[in-house]
Design an enzyme around this catalytic site. Structure first.
Site, PDB file in Angstrom:
ATOM      1  N   HIS A 181       0.854  -1.184   0.000  1.00 52.79           N
ATOM      2  CA  HIS A 181       0.000   0.000   0.000  1.00 52.79           C
ATOM      3  C   HIS A 181       0.891   1.236   0.000  1.00 52.79           C
ATOM      4  O   HIS A 181       1.725   1.414   0.889  1.00 52.79           O
ATOM      5  CB  HIS A 181      -0.923   0.024   1.220  1.00 52.79           C
ATOM      6  N   CYS A 182       0.733   2.085  -1.007  1.00 51.32           N
ATOM      7  CA  CYS A 182       1.544   3.293  -1.137  1.00 51.32           C
ATOM      8  C   CYS A 182       0.797   4.463  -0.506  1.00 51.32           C
ATOM      9  O   CYS A 182      -0.281   4.850  -0.975  1.00 51.32           O
ATOM     10  CB  CYS A 182       1.828   3.572  -2.623  1.00 51.32           C
ATOM     11  N   PHE A 183       1.363   5.034   0.545  1.00 53.83           N
ATOM     12  CA  PHE A 183       0.700   6.145   1.231  1.00 53.83           C
ATOM     13  C   PHE A 183       0.787   7.437   0.428  1.00 53.83           C
ATOM     14  O   PHE A 183      -0.078   8.303   0.561  1.00 53.83           O
ATOM     15  CB  PHE A 183       1.322   6.341   2.622  1.00 53.83           C
ATOM     16  N   GLY A 238      -2.018   7.044  -1.780  1.00 49.84           N
ATOM     17  CA  GLY A 238      -3.250   6.682  -1.092  1.00 49.84           C
ATOM     18  C   GLY A 238      -3.935   5.504  -1.733  1.00 49.84           C
ATOM     19  O   GLY A 238      -5.169   5.404  -1.697  1.00 49.84           O
ATOM     20  N   ASN A 239      -3.164   4.590  -2.320  1.00 50.98           N
ATOM     21  CA  ASN A 239      -3.734   3.502  -3.095  1.00 50.98           C
ATOM     22  C   ASN A 239      -2.866   2.260  -2.968  1.00 50.98           C
ATOM     23  O   ASN A 239      -1.674   2.345  -2.665  1.00 50.98           O
ATOM     24  CB  ASN A 239      -3.835   3.911  -4.575  1.00 50.98           C
TER      25      ASN A 239
END
Length: 274
Positions: free
Chosen positions: A121-123, A126-127
């Site tokens: 999950h890439c902060f 946000g996805n």
């Protein structure tokens, strides 16, 4: 969980703010300082070439950033009649019914979806990163690191001309920050110049982080693995590295290096259409 959800909102805003500041500094500060006399500047001057390069890198970084968000991994819960929350996580881990777990699928609590070939999950976007947006994510990391390197070089040239200092000595950049802080509090350095110096170290950090992350992802792709599979200790079927690259980048990989294009669909989607 509350901290992670807050980070999921703050991190994209932080990235967009840094991008806006970088764009303003490049277009309105660094590039104009390269023009000595605009009326006598040749068509292919270093300033114009640098501006074109920066716009190319920025357009690719921002374009792939948008595509990473737009091509969200497909939620597989409806196709497999899964429940919600902890029941989904237990089903995927195989603890509820042995042998029923989806290979390389993962339920993300932040996105509330089951992702095929989940990587992480890439902060900053946000996805979740999965099979549908992996190529765009790698291109985003690559062009972000190149844009930060370009801004770092332009910023060092600007500081060198403004403060009449030389970066020929490798230690000059390392000692720039402590000397600048002392000069700033003594009143010998303007706040705008101090801000540019701080941005130099920020660009260096972001550029190195994105470059390292991009290299690590490429290594996993060559092995046919995802970060989630490595973290869970899952064994993957050995395949030629060319097939692993083609699964992520597709046959038109060269086009994706030059312009932001939509990623190829996942193998799961192709099988479902058949």
């Amino acid at each position: 969980m509350l901290v992670l959800r807050l980070l999921n909102v703050v991190a994209p805003a932080y990235f967009l703010c840094i991008s806006l500041v970088t764009f303003v500094l490049q277009i309105f500060v660094f590039i104009p300082s390269m023009f000595r006399d605009p009326s006598t500047t040749p068509l292919f001057s270093p300033a114009l070439l640098h501006g074109a390069l920066f716009l190319f890198l920025s357009a690719n970084a921002l374009g792939n950033y948008v595509l990473v968000i737009q091509n969200s991994p497909e939620d597989l819960r409806k196709d497999f009649n899964l429940g919600k929350g902890a029941e989904v996580a237990d089903w995927l881990d195989g603890s509820r019914s042995p042998g029923s777990a989806l290979p390389s699928a993962h339920f993300c609590r932040l996105c509330a979806r089951v992702t095929q070939r989940h990587d992480h999950h890439c902060f900053f976007t946000g996805n979740c990163i999965g099979s549908r947006n992996m190529r765009n994510f790698i291109m985003f990391c690559l062009y972000t690191s190149l844009a930060c390197l370009d801004s770092l070089v332009a910023g060092m040239a600007y500081i060198s001309a403004t403060l009449s200092m030389s970066f020929a000595d490798p230690l000059a950049f390392l000692t720039l920050l402590p000397h600048s802080i002392s000069q700033f509090f003594s009143g010998a350095l303007l706040s705008s110049e101090m801000f540019v110096i701080l941005m130099l170290y920020l660009w260096l950090g972001i550029g190195l982080a994105c470059a390292g992350f991009c290299c690590h992802q490429m290594l996993l792709i060559l092995r046919g693995q995802t970060r989630y599979q490595v973290r869970k200790g899952m064994v993957v079927r050995a395949r030629p590295w060319r097939d692993n690259l083609q699964e992520v980048f597709g046959k038109k990989w060269l086009l994706g290096l030059l312009i932001p294009v939509q990623n190829v669909e996942s193998s799961y989607c192709r099988q479902k259409e058949k």
